[in-house]
Motif scaffolding. Sequence first.
Motif, PDB file in Angstrom:
ATOM      1  N   MET A 136     -87.301 -74.541  36.336  1.00 42.50           N
ATOM      2  CA  MET A 136     -86.123 -74.283  35.693  1.00 42.50           C
ATOM      3  C   MET A 136     -86.310 -74.858  34.212  1.00 42.50           C
ATOM      4  O   MET A 136     -87.041 -76.028  34.221  1.00 42.50           O
ATOM      5  CB  MET A 136     -85.138 -74.977  36.490  1.00 42.50           C
ATOM      6  N   GLU A 137     -85.835 -74.574  33.310  1.00 43.38           N
ATOM      7  CA  GLU A 137     -85.971 -75.061  31.717  1.00 43.38           C
ATOM      8  C   GLU A 137     -84.440 -75.504  31.396  1.00 43.38           C
ATOM      9  O   GLU A 137     -83.413 -74.830  31.683  1.00 43.38           O
ATOM     10  CB  GLU A 137     -86.497 -74.043  31.025  1.00 43.38           C
ATOM     11  N   LEU A 138     -84.506 -76.630  30.828  1.00 47.73           N
ATOM     12  CA  LEU A 138     -83.045 -77.087  30.323  1.00 47.73           C
ATOM     13  C   LEU A 138     -83.389 -77.883  28.944  1.00 47.73           C
ATOM     14  O   LEU A 138     -84.327 -78.631  28.731  1.00 47.73           O
ATOM     15  CB  LEU A 138     -82.737 -78.360  31.217  1.00 47.73           C
ATOM     16  N   ARG A 139     -82.548 -77.383  27.979  1.00 47.89           N
ATOM     17  CA  ARG A 139     -82.730 -78.005  26.594  1.00 47.89           C
ATOM     18  C   ARG A 139     -81.295 -78.781  26.311  1.00 47.89           C
ATOM     19  O   ARG A 139     -80.283 -78.190  26.125  1.00 47.89           O
ATOM     20  CB  ARG A 139     -82.936 -77.046  25.604  1.00 47.89           C
ATOM     21  N   LYS A 154     -81.497 -81.285  23.788  1.00 48.98           N
ATOM     22  CA  LYS A 154     -81.678 -81.763  22.499  1.00 48.98           C
ATOM     23  C   LYS A 154     -82.684 -80.711  21.715  1.00 48.98           C
ATOM     24  O   LYS A 154     -83.674 -80.350  22.093  1.00 48.98           O
ATOM     25  CB  LYS A 154     -82.277 -83.167  22.490  1.00 48.98           C
ATOM     26  N   ASP A 155     -82.297 -80.340  20.380  1.00 52.86           N
ATOM     27  CA  ASP A 155     -83.052 -79.380  19.488  1.00 52.86           C
ATOM     28  C   ASP A 155     -83.291 -80.042  18.336  1.00 52.86           C
ATOM     29  O   ASP A 155     -82.496 -79.748  17.523  1.00 52.86           O
ATOM     30  CB  ASP A 155     -82.330 -77.947  19.503  1.00 52.86           C
ATOM     31  N   GLN A 190     -83.252 -89.945  33.816  1.00 50.03           N
ATOM     32  CA  GLN A 190     -81.908 -89.652  34.656  1.00 50.03           C
ATOM     33  C   GLN A 190     -81.355 -88.436  35.240  1.00 50.03           C
ATOM     34  O   GLN A 190     -81.236 -88.217  36.377  1.00 50.03           O
ATOM     35  CB  GLN A 190     -80.855 -90.347  33.992  1.00 50.03           C
ATOM     36  N   LEU A 191     -81.855 -87.585  34.121  1.00 48.46           N
ATOM     37  CA  LEU A 191     -81.738 -86.039  34.518  1.00 48.46           C
ATOM     38  C   LEU A 191     -82.547 -85.378  35.383  1.00 48.46           C
ATOM     39  O   LEU A 191     -82.099 -84.688  36.101  1.00 48.46           O
ATOM     40  CB  LEU A 191     -81.664 -85.305  33.151  1.00 48.46           C
ATOM     41  N   LEU A 192     -83.905 -86.216  35.245  1.00 45.45           N
ATOM     42  CA  LEU A 192     -84.907 -85.543  36.498  1.00 45.45           C
ATOM     43  C   LEU A 192     -84.482 -86.039  37.580  1.00 45.45           C
ATOM     44  O   LEU A 192     -84.990 -85.524  38.599  1.00 45.45           O
ATOM     45  CB  LEU A 192     -86.250 -86.055  35.751  1.00 45.45           C
ATOM     46  N   LYS A 193     -83.831 -86.870  37.886  1.00 40.32           N
ATOM     47  CA  LYS A 193     -83.460 -87.751  39.044  1.00 40.32           C
ATOM     48  C   LYS A 193     -82.360 -86.695  39.562  1.00 40.32           C
ATOM     49  O   LYS A 193     -82.391 -86.720  40.884  1.00 40.32           O
ATOM     50  CB  LYS A 193     -82.829 -89.115  38.998  1.00 40.32           C
ATOM     51  N   VAL A 194     -81.384 -86.368  38.689  1.00 44.10           N
ATOM     52  CA  VAL A 194     -80.337 -85.591  39.404  1.00 44.10           C
ATOM     53  C   VAL A 194     -81.051 -84.116  39.409  1.00 44.10           C
ATOM     54  O   VAL A 194     -80.294 -83.540  40.411  1.00 44.10           O
ATOM     55  CB  VAL A 194     -79.051 -85.575  38.509  1.00 44.10           C
ATOM     56  N   LEU A 195     -81.566 -83.558  38.480  1.00 41.39           N
ATOM     57  CA  LEU A 195     -82.107 -82.249  38.539  1.00 41.39           C
ATOM     58  C   LEU A 195     -83.633 -82.246  38.933  1.00 41.39           C
ATOM     59  O   LEU A 195     -84.317 -82.188  37.746  1.00 41.39           O
ATOM     60  CB  LEU A 195     -81.681 -81.446  37.494  1.00 41.39           C
ATOM     61  N   PRO A 196     -84.233 -82.736  39.846  1.00 41.88           N
ATOM     62  CA  PRO A 196     -85.393 -82.792  40.089  1.00 41.88           C
ATOM     63  C   PRO A 196     -86.419 -81.430  39.851  1.00 41.88           C
ATOM     64  O   PRO A 196     -87.769 -81.331  39.940  1.00 41.88           O
ATOM     65  CB  PRO A 196     -85.782 -83.232  41.666  1.00 41.88           C
ATOM     66  N   ASP A 197     -85.810 -80.095  40.071  1.00 42.56           N
ATOM     67  CA  ASP A 197     -86.392 -78.818  39.863  1.00 42.56           C
ATOM     68  C   ASP A 197     -86.604 -78.593  38.423  1.00 42.56           C
ATOM     69  O   ASP A 197     -87.400 -77.389  38.219  1.00 42.56           O
ATOM     70  CB  ASP A 197     -85.577 -77.700  40.552  1.00 42.56           C
ATOM     71  N   ILE A 198     -86.189 -79.330  37.589  1.00 44.10           N
ATOM     72  CA  ILE A 198     -86.567 -78.723  35.961  1.00 44.10           C
ATOM     73  C   ILE A 198     -87.874 -79.033  35.715  1.00 44.10           C
ATOM     74  O   ILE A 198     -88.538 -80.401  36.028  1.00 44.10           O
ATOM     75  CB  ILE A 198     -85.779 -79.993  35.240  1.00 44.10           C
ATOM     76  N   THR A 199     -88.532 -78.092  35.022  1.00 46.27           N
ATOM     77  CA  THR A 199     -90.053 -78.240  34.890  1.00 46.27           C
ATOM     78  C   THR A 199     -90.328 -78.330  33.338  1.00 46.27           C
ATOM     79  O   THR A 199     -90.999 -79.140  32.896  1.00 46.27           O
ATOM     80  CB  THR A 199     -90.606 -76.938  35.063  1.00 46.27           C
ATOM     81  N   ILE A 200     -89.127 -78.087  32.455  1.00 47.64           N
ATOM     82  CA  ILE A 200     -89.330 -78.063  30.970  1.00 47.64           C
ATOM     83  C   ILE A 200     -87.854 -78.651  30.575  1.00 47.64           C
ATOM     84  O   ILE A 200     -87.038 -78.031  30.893  1.00 47.64           O
ATOM     85  CB  ILE A 200     -89.347 -76.698  30.378  1.00 47.64           C
ATOM     86  N   LEU A 201     -88.108 -79.819  29.846  1.00 48.77           N
ATOM     87  CA  LEU A 201     -86.818 -80.547  29.544  1.00 48.77           C
ATOM     88  C   LEU A 201     -87.023 -80.755  27.911  1.00 48.77           C
ATOM     89  O   LEU A 201     -88.153 -81.430  27.633  1.00 48.77           O
ATOM     90  CB  LEU A 201     -86.555 -81.861  30.083  1.00 48.77           C
ATOM     91  N   ASP A 202     -86.087 -80.195  27.341  1.00 49.68           N
ATOM     92  CA  ASP A 202     -86.064 -80.158  25.756  1.00 49.68           C
ATOM     93  C   ASP A 202     -87.430 -79.798  25.183  1.00 49.68           C
ATOM     94  O   ASP A 202     -87.953 -80.293  24.247  1.00 49.68           O
ATOM     95  CB  ASP A 202     -85.907 -81.631  25.091  1.00 49.68           C
ATOM     96  N   GLY A 203     -87.958 -78.743  25.770  1.00 46.71           N
ATOM     97  CA  GLY A 203     -89.252 -78.022  25.168  1.00 46.71           C
ATOM     98  C   GLY A 203     -90.547 -78.942  25.784  1.00 46.71           C
ATOM     99  O   GLY A 203     -91.669 -78.353  25.310  1.00 46.71           O
ATOM    100  N   GLU A 204     -90.213 -79.973  26.508  1.00 44.29           N
ATOM    101  CA  GLU A 204     -91.476 -80.598  27.006  1.00 44.29           C
ATOM    102  C   GLU A 204     -91.694 -80.546  28.385  1.00 44.29           C
ATOM    103  O   GLU A 204     -90.562 -80.351  29.175  1.00 44.29           O
ATOM    104  CB  GLU A 204     -91.385 -82.239  26.814  1.00 44.29           C
ATOM    105  N   ARG A 205     -92.927 -80.088  28.969  1.00 42.33           N
ATOM    106  CA  ARG A 205     -93.104 -79.674  30.390  1.00 42.33           C
ATOM    107  C   ARG A 205     -93.098 -81.065  31.094  1.00 42.33           C
ATOM    108  O   ARG A 205     -93.918 -82.158  30.654  1.00 42.33           O
ATOM    109  CB  ARG A 205     -94.401 -79.260  30.601  1.00 42.33           C
ATOM    110  N   PHE A 224     -97.713 -84.319  28.295  1.00 46.43           N
ATOM    111  CA  PHE A 224     -96.555 -84.682  27.659  1.00 46.43           C
ATOM    112  C   PHE A 224     -96.380 -86.353  28.102  1.00 46.43           C
ATOM    113  O   PHE A 224     -95.705 -86.971  27.227  1.00 46.43           O
ATOM    114  CB  PHE A 224     -95.547 -83.926  28.201  1.00 46.43           C
ATOM    115  N   ARG A 225     -96.553 -86.792  29.132  1.00 45.85           N
ATOM    116  CA  ARG A 225     -96.424 -87.981  29.698  1.00 45.85           C
ATOM    117  C   ARG A 225     -97.305 -88.921  28.827  1.00 45.85           C
ATOM    118  O   ARG A 225     -96.888 -89.984  28.387  1.00 45.85           O
ATOM    119  CB  ARG A 225     -96.615 -87.990  31.320  1.00 45.85           C
ATOM    120  N   MET A 226     -98.514 -88.559  28.678  1.00 45.42           N
ATOM    121  CA  MET A 226     -99.333 -89.337  28.027  1.00 45.42           C
ATOM    122  C   MET A 226     -98.859 -89.769  26.450  1.00 45.42           C
ATOM    123  O   MET A 226     -99.002 -90.531  26.060  1.00 45.42           O
ATOM    124  CB  MET A 226    -100.786 -88.501  27.939  1.00 45.42           C
ATOM    125  N   TYR A 227     -98.308 -88.423  25.848  1.00 41.94           N
ATOM    126  CA  TYR A 227     -98.136 -88.370  24.648  1.00 41.94           C
ATOM    127  C   TYR A 227     -96.576 -89.338  24.673  1.00 41.94           C
ATOM    128  O   TYR A 227     -96.585 -90.008  23.580  1.00 41.94           O
ATOM    129  CB  TYR A 227     -97.632 -87.218  24.039  1.00 41.94           C
TER     130      TYR A 227
END
Length: 138
Positions: A1-4, A6-7, A25-40, A49-52
């Motif tokens: 699932m993808e959620l944006r 912020k653009d 906080q969003l990832l705790k509530v919605l753990p199925d998100i794979t892409i948030l604000d364009g970042e995997r 992305f975590r390293m960056y």
Amino acid sequence: MELRMKDDNRRLTNPICHCVDYKSQLLKVLPDITILDGERVSGPGSELFRMYAEMDKTIEGLKSVCENRISSDAKPRSWLSQEDLKFNNDDLVKSSEDFDAHSELVERSTKGLLNDCLQLLKTFDNQLIKLHLELEST
């Protein structure tokens, strides 16, 4: 699932983005998100992305440390001393004399070389005339 939420390209932001840790906080509530604000954020490539994100935090921390070390009354100064910037006329005259001496040497050498070439051409021309005359007589 993808959620944006912020653009940055379109300068659109959901008010939740003003919270410092809204992503976690969003990832705790919605753990199925794979892409948030364009970042995997999960799955293949999410480690990058975590390293960056960690690098960005480190850089921001270093910026604040550097800003604290620079005093408000610090003024930029030249890397060169006044001694380095002094104009020494004697050095210029010496350089000019060296250049003139070198130029004269080059000029004499060039004239000598041209005279040698001219002598060779005259000798070659005389030999050609001699050869031509010999061929006509036979």
